[in-house]
Structure formats: C-alpha cells, structure tokens
Design an enzyme around this catalytic site. Structure first.
Site, PDB file in Angstrom:
ATOM      1  N   ALA A  63       0.875  -1.171   0.000  1.00  0.00           N
ATOM      2  CA  ALA A  63       0.000   0.000   0.000  1.00  0.00           C
ATOM      3  C   ALA A  63       0.914   1.224   0.000  1.00  0.00           C
ATOM      4  O   ALA A  63       2.054   1.160   0.482  1.00  0.00           O
ATOM      5  CB  ALA A  63      -0.891  -0.021   1.226  1.00  0.00           C
ATOM      6  N   GLY A 108       0.615  -4.818   0.879  1.00  0.00           N
ATOM      7  CA  GLY A 108      -0.538  -4.932  -0.025  1.00  0.00           C
ATOM      8  C   GLY A 108      -0.237  -5.731  -1.283  1.00  0.00           C
ATOM      9  O   GLY A 108      -1.139  -6.320  -1.882  1.00  0.00           O
ATOM     10  N   GLU A 111      -0.626  -9.221  -0.242  1.00  0.00           N
ATOM     11  CA  GLU A 111      -2.065  -9.428  -0.016  1.00  0.00           C
ATOM     12  C   GLU A 111      -2.822  -9.548  -1.345  1.00  0.00           C
ATOM     13  O   GLU A 111      -3.753 -10.340  -1.476  1.00  0.00           O
ATOM     14  CB  GLU A 111      -2.614  -8.273   0.829  1.00  0.00           C
ATOM     15  CG  GLU A 111      -2.075  -8.315   2.261  1.00  0.00           C
ATOM     16  CD  GLU A 111      -2.333  -7.033   3.036  1.00  0.00           C
ATOM     17  OE1 GLU A 111      -1.979  -5.946   2.547  1.00  0.00           O
ATOM     18  OE2 GLU A 111      -2.889  -7.119   4.147  1.00  0.00           O
ATOM     19  N   GLU A 131       4.259  -4.548   7.698  1.00  0.00           N
ATOM     20  CA  GLU A 131       3.461  -3.456   8.282  1.00  0.00           C
ATOM     21  C   GLU A 131       3.866  -3.090   9.706  1.00  0.00           C
ATOM     22  O   GLU A 131       3.851  -1.912  10.067  1.00  0.00           O
ATOM     23  CB  GLU A 131       1.964  -3.807   8.251  1.00  0.00           C
ATOM     24  CG  GLU A 131       1.334  -3.731   6.870  1.00  0.00           C
ATOM     25  CD  GLU A 131       1.509  -4.987   6.022  1.00  0.00           C
ATOM     26  OE1 GLU A 131       2.253  -5.898   6.452  1.00  0.00           O
ATOM     27  OE2 GLU A 131       0.901  -5.058   4.938  1.00  0.00           O
TER      28      GLU A 131
HETATM   29  N1  COA Z   1       4.584   3.158  -0.895  1.00  0.00           N
HETATM   30  C1  COA Z   1       4.964   4.294  -1.528  1.00  0.00           C
HETATM   31  N2  COA Z   1       6.090   4.382  -2.274  1.00  0.00           N
HETATM   32  C2  COA Z   1       6.849   3.290  -2.369  1.00  0.00           C
HETATM   33  C3  COA Z   1       6.517   2.080  -1.727  1.00  0.00           C
HETATM   34  C4  COA Z   1       5.324   2.043  -0.972  1.00  0.00           C
HETATM   35  N3  COA Z   1       4.901   0.932  -0.373  1.00  0.00           N
HETATM   36  N4  COA Z   1       7.477   1.166  -2.001  1.00  0.00           N
HETATM   37  C5  COA Z   1       8.366   1.793  -2.778  1.00  0.00           C
HETATM   38  N5  COA Z   1       7.989   3.072  -3.008  1.00  0.00           N
HETATM   39  C6  COA Z   1       8.699   4.089  -3.799  1.00  0.00           C
HETATM   40  C7  COA Z   1       9.884   4.665  -3.038  1.00  0.00           C
HETATM   41  O1  COA Z   1       9.468   5.680  -2.144  1.00  0.00           O
HETATM   42  C8  COA Z   1      10.749   5.174  -4.160  1.00  0.00           C
HETATM   43  O2  COA Z   1      10.211   6.388  -4.608  1.00  0.00           O
HETATM   44  P1  COA Z   1      11.226   7.635  -4.949  1.00  0.00           P
HETATM   45  O3  COA Z   1      12.070   7.125  -6.074  1.00  0.00           O
HETATM   46  O4  COA Z   1      10.278   8.717  -5.345  1.00  0.00           O
HETATM   47  O5  COA Z   1      12.004   7.878  -3.710  1.00  0.00           O
HETATM   48  C9  COA Z   1      10.504   4.157  -5.264  1.00  0.00           C
HETATM   49  O6  COA Z   1       9.279   3.498  -4.939  1.00  0.00           O
HETATM   50  C10 COA Z   1      11.605   3.101  -5.338  1.00  0.00           C
HETATM   51  O7  COA Z   1      11.739   2.500  -4.060  1.00  0.00           O
HETATM   52  P2  COA Z   1      13.135   2.479  -3.239  1.00  0.00           P
HETATM   53  O8  COA Z   1      12.807   2.316  -1.783  1.00  0.00           O
HETATM   54  O9  COA Z   1      13.991   3.621  -3.621  1.00  0.00           O
HETATM   55  O10 COA Z   1      13.759   1.144  -3.833  1.00  0.00           O
HETATM   56  P3  COA Z   1      14.759   0.144  -3.094  1.00  0.00           P
HETATM   57  O11 COA Z   1      15.245  -0.781  -4.134  1.00  0.00           O
HETATM   58  O12 COA Z   1      15.769   0.887  -2.301  1.00  0.00           O
HETATM   59  O13 COA Z   1      13.840  -0.680  -2.051  1.00  0.00           O
HETATM   60  C11 COA Z   1      11.889  -1.877  -1.300  1.00  0.00           C
HETATM   61  C12 COA Z   1      12.796  -1.492  -2.499  1.00  0.00           C
HETATM   62  C13 COA Z   1      10.663  -2.590  -1.854  1.00  0.00           C
HETATM   63  C14 COA Z   1      12.664  -2.792  -0.351  1.00  0.00           C
HETATM   64  C15 COA Z   1      11.482  -0.568  -0.571  1.00  0.00           C
HETATM   65  O14 COA Z   1      10.941   0.326  -1.523  1.00  0.00           O
HETATM   66  C16 COA Z   1      10.439  -0.777   0.496  1.00  0.00           C
HETATM   67  O15 COA Z   1      10.770  -1.252   1.576  1.00  0.00           O
HETATM   68  N6  COA Z   1       9.167  -0.388   0.233  1.00  0.00           N
HETATM   69  C17 COA Z   1       8.115  -0.421   1.202  1.00  0.00           C
HETATM   70  C18 COA Z   1       7.652  -1.828   1.449  1.00  0.00           C
HETATM   71  C19 COA Z   1       6.575  -1.833   2.512  1.00  0.00           C
HETATM   72  O16 COA Z   1       6.812  -1.556   3.671  1.00  0.00           O
HETATM   73  N7  COA Z   1       5.359  -2.165   2.093  1.00  0.00           N
HETATM   74  C20 COA Z   1       4.231  -2.280   2.959  1.00  0.00           C
HETATM   75  C21 COA Z   1       3.468  -1.035   3.011  1.00  0.00           C
HETATM   76  S1  COA Z   1       2.080  -1.208   4.118  1.00  0.00           S
END
Ligand code: COA
Length: 258
Positions: A63, A108, A111, A131
């Site tokens: 999400a 999400g 999910e 989460e």
């Molecule tokens: N919501 C909003 N934006 C997200 C996102 C999310 N769940 N997951 C990734 N993004 C965005 C990042 O903010 C980034 O945006 P930016 O380039 O404008 O800064 C872009 O996607 C790329 O992600 P980034 O974190 O830079 O890539 P990474 O390779 O370093 O890491 C992940 C990849 C998936 C490990 C990391 O993005 C992450 O942990 N995301 C969140 C996962 C999460 O907690 N999901 C559950 C949400 S309830």
C-alpha cells in the site's frame, strides 16, 4: 491514464499494475483502476486472468506509504475497507486468476497476490508483510489470508517479525506454486492459463466457487456447496459435449461456455 492496463490474447486477459516509478505501490487510485479493470473483463470471451506488475522489480511494493502517512483513523478504515472490497472482488471473481509475481510482493502486494487463486513467481520475488515496522497491521487481508495459505504458526511468525521471504522459501511454505527465471514467468503463467482455458469454463468457475465457499464452512455445509456447484453443471451444453466426447472417444473437445 490508468494504473492498471489490460491486454487480452485469445481467452487470456493480463492485468498489469502500472506504476513502476513507485514499485507499483497501491494508492486509492490504483485500487479504483483495478476495480474498473475488473468491470471491463468480458466474461464471455475471457477464461483466465493473469495479474502482474510493470517493470522488472516489483509486483507491488505495498500500500502507498506516502498516501497513508497522515491518514486519520476514519480515513484508514475507509482505505482498508476499500482495499478489502476490491481484493475480495478479485478473490471471488467468477474466473480463475493467476498472480505472476515478478519481484517485490510486500504488504498490499503480498495481499493482492494472495487474493488470486494461484501464485507463480520469479526467482527475484520477495514476499512479506512489513506493516508492523511501520506501526500498523496488514490492512488488505494479510491477517486473514496468509494463515489460510501457510498455516497459523508460520503466518504469525512472518507477520509479527516482518521477515521477508525469498522465492525458494515461499515455494517451500506453499505461498507460491512454482518459481521461474524472470523471463520465463509470464510465458509460464500464460501456459498455465491456456491449460485452464481449455477446460469447460462453467465447470472451472463452479470449482472456484465451491472451493472458496467451502474454506470457511463446516464440512456438511461445504458438501452442500459442492452438490450445488456439481449439479449446476448438468444440463449445460458443455457438460453434454464433454461427456459425449469422452464416450465417443473424441480428443481435444472444445468447450463453448454454454
Ligand atoms: N509506498 C509508496 N512508495 C513506495 C513504496 C510504498 N509501499 N514502495 C516503494 N515506493 C517508492 C519509493 O518511495 C521510491 O520512490 P522515490 O524514487 O520517489 O524515492 C521508489 O518506490 C523506489 O523505491 P526504493 O525504496 O527507492 O527502492 P529500493 O530498491 O531501495 O527498495 C523496497 C525497495 C521494496 C525494499 C522498498 O521500496 C520498500 O521497503 N518499500 C516499502 C515496502 C513496505 O513496507 N510495504 C508495505 C506497506 S504497508
């Protein structure tokens, strides 16, 4: 512009979450676009849905955290309710669905994959419910579907610890059915979809309905659901075609969804 694109090839429809700059994170608009894409499915011609993510890094990274960061309790309830509504619609959609998980399926994203009937993934897929590291619970079905898929103990371990699992472990615990090299994932999903699509569509849908309904019922009520779905196939043209075809030793019986 929609965050979900649809592409139909024969009887297989591929829906692609298309917000790669945010790793296909699910905001309110993505949920609405997914719902709209389901509205657009032609149930007469489509026999199997594939759901995947644009780009080569993510199915969906969860999400949208930016969208959630300043939500009030009421707004969060509405967001969770809407996500659950759309995912439940997908879960109960009257067509078989395959998630082709091509990278991160976190929060999400995990999910969403779990709301599909079958999950295939690429070798670089990563699953998890992170989460609690953000101070919240899973809100699009994770507290309910993960335990049904992998068992209560494993689901609690993964959700409480927020530990991500890579493709081999996801395969071992039954979260996915098979793992493929990234370039082989979509072809494999299409091959499975084509195999499903060859079978009598009314019967496949009836199997899905009986299995979905039965999961949450006692055995007696579940068997009643099976009787209803089984008998509902009789007197369809495809039932007659399938059985007569067998009795006449015909091969490759084509079904007409009637
Ligand atoms: N919501 C909003 N934006 C997200 C996102 C999310 N769940 N997951 C990734 N993004 C965005 C990042 O903010 C980034 O945006 P930016 O380039 O404008 O800064 C872009 O996607 C790329 O992600 P980034 O974190 O830079 O890539 P990474 O390779 O370093 O890491 C992940 C990849 C998936 C490990 C990391 O993005 C992450 O942990 N995301 C969140 C996962 C999460 O907690 N999901 C559950 C949400 S309830």
């Amino acid at each position: 512009m929609s965050f979900v694109t649809s592409h139909q090839e024969g009887s297989i429809l591929t829906l692609t979450l298309d917000r790669p700059q945010a790793l296909n994170a699910l905001n309110g608009q993505v949920l609405e676009d997914l719902d709209e894409a389901l509205n657009g499915v032609d149930r007469n011609t489509v026999r199997c849905l594939i759901l995947t993510g644009a780009g080569d890094r993510a199915f969906a990274a969860g999400a949208d955290i930016a969208a959630m960061a300043n939500m009030t309790e009421d707004q969060a309830a509405a967001f969770s309710r809407r996500g659950n509504e759309v995912f439940r619609r997908l879960e109960t959609f009257p067509l078989p669905t395959i998630a082709a998980v091509n990278g991160y399926a976190l929060g999400g994203g995990c999910e969403l994959a779990m709301a599909c009937d079958i999950r295939l993934c690429s070798e670089n897929a990563v699953f998890g419910q992170p989460e609690v590291t953000l101070g919240i619970t899973p809100g699009f079905g994770g507290t309910q579907r993960l335990m049904r898929l992998v068992g209560m103990g494993k689901a609690k371990e993964l959700i409480f610890s927020a530990r991500n699992v890579k493709a081999p472990e996801a395969l071992e615990m039954g979260l996915v059915n098979a793992v493929y090299a990234p370039e082989e994932l979509l072809p494999a999903a299409k091959q499975l979809a084509a195999r499903i699509a060859r079978n009598a569509p009314i019967a496949v849908r009836a199997c899905k309905a009986a299995m979905n309904e039965g999961t949450d019922l006692g055995m007696d009520e579940a068997m009643a659901a099976e009787v209803r779905e089984f008998s509902g196939c009789f007197e369809t043209e495809d039932q007659k075609r399938g059985m007569q075809g067998f009795l006449n030793k015909q091969k490759n019986i084509g079904f007409e969804n009637k």
